[in-house]
Design a protein around this motif. Structure first.
Motif, mmCIF file in Angstrom:
data_model
loop_
_atom_site.group_PDB
_atom_site.id
_atom_site.type_symbol
_atom_site.label_atom_id
_atom_site.label_comp_id
_atom_site.label_asym_id
_atom_site.label_seq_id
_atom_site.Cartn_x
_atom_site.Cartn_y
_atom_site.Cartn_z
ATOM 1 N N TYR A 98 0.787 4.094 -2.953
ATOM 2 C CA TYR A 98 0.571 5.518 -2.666
ATOM 3 C C TYR A 98 1.683 6.363 -3.273
ATOM 4 O O TYR A 98 1.422 7.370 -3.941
ATOM 5 N N ARG A 99 2.930 5.944 -3.061
ATOM 6 C CA ARG A 99 4.057 6.740 -3.539
ATOM 7 C C ARG A 99 4.133 6.742 -5.065
ATOM 8 O O ARG A 99 4.453 7.764 -5.680
ATOM 9 N N TYR A 114 1.464 8.985 -6.361
ATOM 10 C CA TYR A 114 1.898 10.371 -6.148
ATOM 11 C C TYR A 114 2.863 10.775 -7.262
ATOM 12 O O TYR A 114 2.771 11.882 -7.811
ATOM 13 N N ARG A 132 0.828 -1.209 0.000
ATOM 14 C CA ARG A 132 0.000 0.000 0.000
ATOM 15 C C ARG A 132 0.862 1.258 0.000
ATOM 16 O O ARG A 132 0.523 2.251 -0.637
ATOM 17 N N LYS A 133 1.960 1.198 0.719
ATOM 18 C CA LYS A 133 2.878 2.341 0.756
ATOM 19 C C LYS A 133 3.470 2.585 -0.628
ATOM 20 O O LYS A 133 3.545 3.727 -1.090
#
Length: 266
Positions: A232-233, A236, A228-229
């Motif tokens: 997200y990145r 972004y 998930r991290k």
């Protein structure tokens, strides 16, 4: 937050659900058509949706997903009742009896002073009940490999087959990593023994999962948080590149790293 209902209200709500299930099974074309087999993949999907809600720490969503899973349980029981095999009462009674059998430290004279002793008792009783020839016989074949590795290790520990301390486990991790490195430490890619390298990599993962268990980390949960991290990145990065009028496919890695490092700050 919803108020906590009384026991009578809980029973009344469950009775209402059973009544609705009866009505749907009789009157709704879609519900009438369903079988145990047709519901299976939907149940798996609902379980993963509950898992997502738990990882998101969204209790309102957890409540909704629990409702969906409860519907499936009642649905299976209704079909079982129609087949004359079981109904919701026999499902619940069977569960109650199992819980009593597997908690002899509560309902019998067995002692278990910590959760580890409880887990060991549970696995031993479960082995006796199912009559499995192997301690590992109760691990579902279709479990995802990472979760299966966790269950295999837990079951082996339940009968005393385990490392004594985490230092030993970490030594095993380093040993497996070295063996994996050796399997890939060749000059030409075509010289790599793919079968051996795959086996060594599996050993690395298995040993890391074992170490995670010793330091009380759930490896599946840890990996999902990292997934998930990363998502997200990366998203972004995509959005930042778009705002800058750039296309990821045309950017250098160094250019992308600028946005990636920005994402790490958020």
């Amino acid at each position: 937050m919803s108020k906590i209902s009384s026991r009578s209200q809980q029973l009344e709500a469950f009775d209402r659900l059973l009544t609705i299930m009866d009505e749907l099974r009789e009157q709704c074309p879609w519900d009438r058509k369903q079988t145990i087999e047709s519901l299976r993949h939907l149940t798996i999907e609902e379980t993963f949706e509950l898992s997502d809600a738990i990882l998101d720490a969204d209790l309102e969503e957890v409540k909704k997903e629990l409702g969906d899973i409860l519907l499936h349980i009642v649905f299976y029981a209704k079909i079982g009742e129609e087949k004359g095999a079981f109904d919701i009462a026999t499902v619940i009674e069977s569960l109650c009896e199992k819980l009593i059998r597997r908690h002899p430290h509560i309902y019998g004279d067995t002692e278990a002073n910590d959760d580890e002793a409880v887990k060991q008792n549970w696995e031993k009783i479960k082995l006796q009940e199912k009559g499995n020839k192997s301690v590992l016989g109760g691990v579902p074949r279709s479990l995802p490999a990472l979760i299966k590795a966790m269950r295999i290790q837990e079951k082996a520990r339940g009968v005393g087959f385990d490392w004594e301390d985490k230092a030993q486990v970490w030594e095993k991790v380093e040993e497996e990593m070295q063996e994996f490195k050796e399997a890939f430490d060749v000059t030409a890619p075509e010289d790599i023994d793919r079968e051996r390298a795959t086996g060594e990599f599996g050993d690395v993962l298995f040993s890391l999962i074992n170490y995670a268990r010793f330091v009380d980390i759930n490896p599946e949960e840890a990996l999902e948080k990292t997934n998930r991290k990363f998502i997200y990145r990366f998203q972004y990065l995509e959005e930042a590149a778009k705002k800058a009028g750039k296309n990821l496919g045309d950017m250098t890695l160094n250019e992308m790293d600028i946005f990636w490092n920005e994402a790490k700050k958020h």
